[in-house]
Motif scaffolding. Structure first.
Motif, PDB file in Angstrom:
ATOM      1  N   SER A  68      36.082 -12.113  61.145  1.00 34.99           N
ATOM      2  CA  SER A  68      37.124 -13.023  60.657  1.00 34.99           C
ATOM      3  C   SER A  68      37.733 -12.533  59.342  1.00 34.99           C
ATOM      4  CB  SER A  68      36.567 -14.435  60.491  1.00 34.99           C
ATOM      5  OG  SER A  68      35.470 -14.433  59.598  1.00 34.99           O
ATOM      6  N   ASP A  69      36.883 -12.052  58.443  1.00 34.50           N
ATOM      7  CA  ASP A  69      37.405 -11.581  57.164  1.00 34.50           C
ATOM      8  C   ASP A  69      38.113 -10.243  57.312  1.00 34.50           C
ATOM      9  OD1 ASP A  69      37.554 -12.559  54.479  1.00 34.50           O
ATOM     10  OD2 ASP A  69      36.418 -10.798  53.874  1.00 34.50           O
ATOM     11  N   LEU A  70      37.608  -9.401  58.213  1.00 30.77           N
ATOM     12  CA  LEU A  70      38.280  -8.123  58.455  1.00 30.77           C
ATOM     13  C   LEU A  70      39.685  -8.343  58.998  1.00 30.77           C
ATOM     14  CD1 LEU A  70      35.501  -5.917  60.090  1.00 30.77           C
ATOM     15  CD2 LEU A  70      36.405  -5.740  57.785  1.00 30.77           C
ATOM     16  N   VAL A  71      39.838  -9.307  59.877  1.00 26.49           N
ATOM     17  CA  VAL A  71      41.151  -9.593  60.460  1.00 26.49           C
ATOM     18  C   VAL A  71      42.137  -9.971  59.365  1.00 26.49           C
ATOM     19  CG1 VAL A  71      42.417 -11.265  61.879  1.00 26.49           C
ATOM     20  CG2 VAL A  71      40.326 -10.206  62.758  1.00 26.49           C
ATOM     21  N   ALA A  72      41.661 -10.717  58.386  1.00 27.27           N
ATOM     22  CA  ALA A  72      42.541 -11.185  57.319  1.00 27.27           C
ATOM     23  C   ALA A  72      42.830 -10.111  56.274  1.00 27.27           C
ATOM     24  CB  ALA A  72      41.921 -12.405  56.639  1.00 27.27           C
ATOM     25  N   ARG A  73      41.870  -9.195  56.072  1.00 27.07           N
ATOM     26  CA  ARG A  73      42.003  -8.284  54.934  1.00 27.07           C
ATOM     27  C   ARG A  73      42.039  -6.800  55.273  1.00 27.07           C
ATOM     28  NH1 ARG A  73      38.363  -7.872  50.879  1.00 27.07           N
ATOM     29  NH2 ARG A  73      36.547  -8.448  52.106  1.00 27.07           N
ATOM     30  N   ALA A  74      41.769  -6.436  56.505  1.00 32.21           N
ATOM     31  CA  ALA A  74      41.691  -5.005  56.844  1.00 32.21           C
ATOM     32  C   ALA A  74      42.997  -4.284  56.528  1.00 32.21           C
ATOM     33  CB  ALA A  74      41.349  -4.839  58.318  1.00 32.21           C
ATOM     34  N   ASP A  75      42.857  -3.067  56.061  1.00 33.22           N
ATOM     35  CA  ASP A  75      44.008  -2.225  55.747  1.00 33.22           C
ATOM     36  C   ASP A  75      44.756  -1.884  57.037  1.00 33.22           C
ATOM     37  OD1 ASP A  75      45.800  -0.356  54.885  1.00 33.22           O
ATOM     38  OD2 ASP A  75      44.314   1.124  54.280  1.00 33.22           O
ATOM     39  N   LEU A  76      46.032  -2.256  57.090  1.00 29.28           N
ATOM     40  CA  LEU A  76      46.815  -2.004  58.297  1.00 29.28           C
ATOM     41  C   LEU A  76      47.488  -0.634  58.277  1.00 29.28           C
ATOM     42  CD1 LEU A  76      48.541  -5.470  58.889  1.00 29.28           C
ATOM     43  CD2 LEU A  76      46.308  -4.647  59.676  1.00 29.28           C
ATOM     44  N   GLY A  77      47.231   0.151  57.256  1.00 31.52           N
ATOM     45  CA  GLY A  77      47.875   1.455  57.175  1.00 31.52           C
ATOM     46  C   GLY A  77      47.260   2.502  58.071  1.00 31.52           C
ATOM     47  N   ASP A  78      46.009   2.285  58.477  1.00 33.43           N
ATOM     48  CA  ASP A  78      45.302   3.272  59.286  1.00 33.43           C
ATOM     49  C   ASP A  78      45.277   2.814  60.747  1.00 33.43           C
ATOM     50  OD1 ASP A  78      43.419   4.896  60.594  1.00 33.43           O
ATOM     51  OD2 ASP A  78      42.265   5.191  58.752  1.00 33.43           O
ATOM     52  N   PRO A  79      45.978   3.523  61.648  1.00 26.96           N
ATOM     53  CA  PRO A  79      46.036   3.093  63.051  1.00 26.96           C
ATOM     54  C   PRO A  79      44.672   3.084  63.729  1.00 26.96           C
ATOM     55  CG  PRO A  79      46.955   5.300  62.802  1.00 26.96           C
ATOM     56  CD  PRO A  79      46.763   4.754  61.424  1.00 26.96           C
ATOM     57  N   GLN A  80      43.757   3.955  63.288  1.00 25.44           N
ATOM     58  CA  GLN A  80      42.415   3.987  63.879  1.00 25.44           C
ATOM     59  C   GLN A  80      41.661   2.701  63.564  1.00 25.44           C
ATOM     60  OE1 GLN A  80      41.204   6.771  65.738  1.00 25.44           O
ATOM     61  NE2 GLN A  80      39.628   5.305  66.360  1.00 25.44           N
ATOM     62  N   VAL A  81      41.791   2.216  62.324  1.00 25.93           N
ATOM     63  CA  VAL A  81      41.131   0.971  61.928  1.00 25.93           C
ATOM     64  C   VAL A  81      41.663  -0.199  62.751  1.00 25.93           C
ATOM     65  CG1 VAL A  81      40.875  -0.715  60.059  1.00 25.93           C
ATOM     66  CG2 VAL A  81      40.575   1.719  59.587  1.00 25.93           C
ATOM     67  N   VAL A  82      42.987  -0.284  62.871  1.00 23.33           N
ATOM     68  CA  VAL A  82      43.604  -1.381  63.619  1.00 23.33           C
ATOM     69  C   VAL A  82      43.176  -1.324  65.084  1.00 23.33           C
ATOM     70  CG1 VAL A  82      45.775  -2.425  64.372  1.00 23.33           C
ATOM     71  CG2 VAL A  82      45.584  -1.495  62.057  1.00 23.33           C
ATOM     72  N   ALA A  83      43.216  -0.133  65.674  1.00 24.94           N
ATOM     73  CA  ALA A  83      42.846   0.009  67.083  1.00 24.94           C
ATOM     74  C   ALA A  83      41.380  -0.322  67.305  1.00 24.94           C
ATOM     75  CB  ALA A  83      43.158   1.430  67.564  1.00 24.94           C
ATOM     76  N   ASP A  84      40.512   0.169  66.425  1.00 27.69           N
ATOM     77  CA  ASP A  84      39.079  -0.114  66.553  1.00 27.69           C
ATOM     78  C   ASP A  84      38.812  -1.610  66.449  1.00 27.69           C
ATOM     79  OD1 ASP A  84      38.271   2.473  66.985  1.00 27.69           O
ATOM     80  OD2 ASP A  84      37.707   2.869  64.914  1.00 27.69           O
TER      81      ASP A  84
END
Length: 198
Positions: A68-84
């Motif tokens: 839940s916290d990752l969804v709100a705060r994760a860095d959206l600049g890295d496509p690998q992070v978003v995809a994972d």
């Protein structure tokens, strides 16, 4: 005791807690992750996301609690992070968390420098039904900066675009890759380029 600075340890412990049905302990772990996990660290977020899948966290409530916290705060600049992260949320059937992440419009923010990760992101967008995000990302023309070292990933992008119905964009990728004059010393790129013409 597990440190929130160790993503793989968090994922492993969460998997074992789910397996044991230890809901109270899982809730405590989730609270610690929410308070302390460095969600603005793309590499840490990616490692945690991959760890969830590795350790078999399929339980929807567990996935929601721990992301839940990752969804709100994760860095959206890295496509690998978003995809994972999207992959983990899909894995846990966390539709509301997926919706919240997509509301942050990651397709407009991700870096286009990692072509292989862009392909993975387009594929996961397709799997979760994020058609608008696909349109936004494709419109940004991720293949515009193809170089010789990117030809293999460019061919994967072309195949992905064809599967998604973007024939003109796929043809443009192929033309750019062809213009790179692929080296015969790169057999993978040569094979992918030849396959594109068959």
């Amino acid at each position: 005791h597990v440190s929130v600075d160790e993503p793989e340890s968090i994922a492993y412990l969460a998997g074992r807690l789910v397996e044991a049905g230890a809901a109270d302990q899982l809730a405590i772990l989730a609270a610690r992750v929410a308070r302390s996990f460095p969600a603005d660290d793309p590499e840490a977020a990616a490692r945690l996301s991959r760890g969830f899948a590795t350790w078999g966290i399929r339980d929807r409530q567990a996935v929601v609690a721990l992301t839940s916290d990752l969804v709100a705060r994760a860095d959206l600049g890295d496509p690998q992070v978003v995809a994972d992260l999207l992959s983990v949320l899909e894995y846990g059937d966390a539709a509301e968390q997926i919706r919240l992440l997509l509301q942050r419009d990651p397709a407009s923010s991700v870096s286009l420098d990692k072509l292989g990760s862009i392909v993975w992101l387009l594929e996961i967008f397709s799997r979760v039904g994020a058609e608008e995000q696909i349109q936004v990302l494709v419109a940004r023309d991720p293949a515009a900066r193809i170089s010789r070292r990117d030809v293999a990933d460019a061919m994967r992008l072309m195949g992905c675009l064809r599967r998604l119905g973007f024939e003109e964009h796929a043809d443009a990728v192929l033309a750019r890759a062809h213009a790179m004059q692929v080296s015969i010393e790169d057999p993978e790129s040569v094979a992918l380029l030849l396959d594109a013409y068959l």
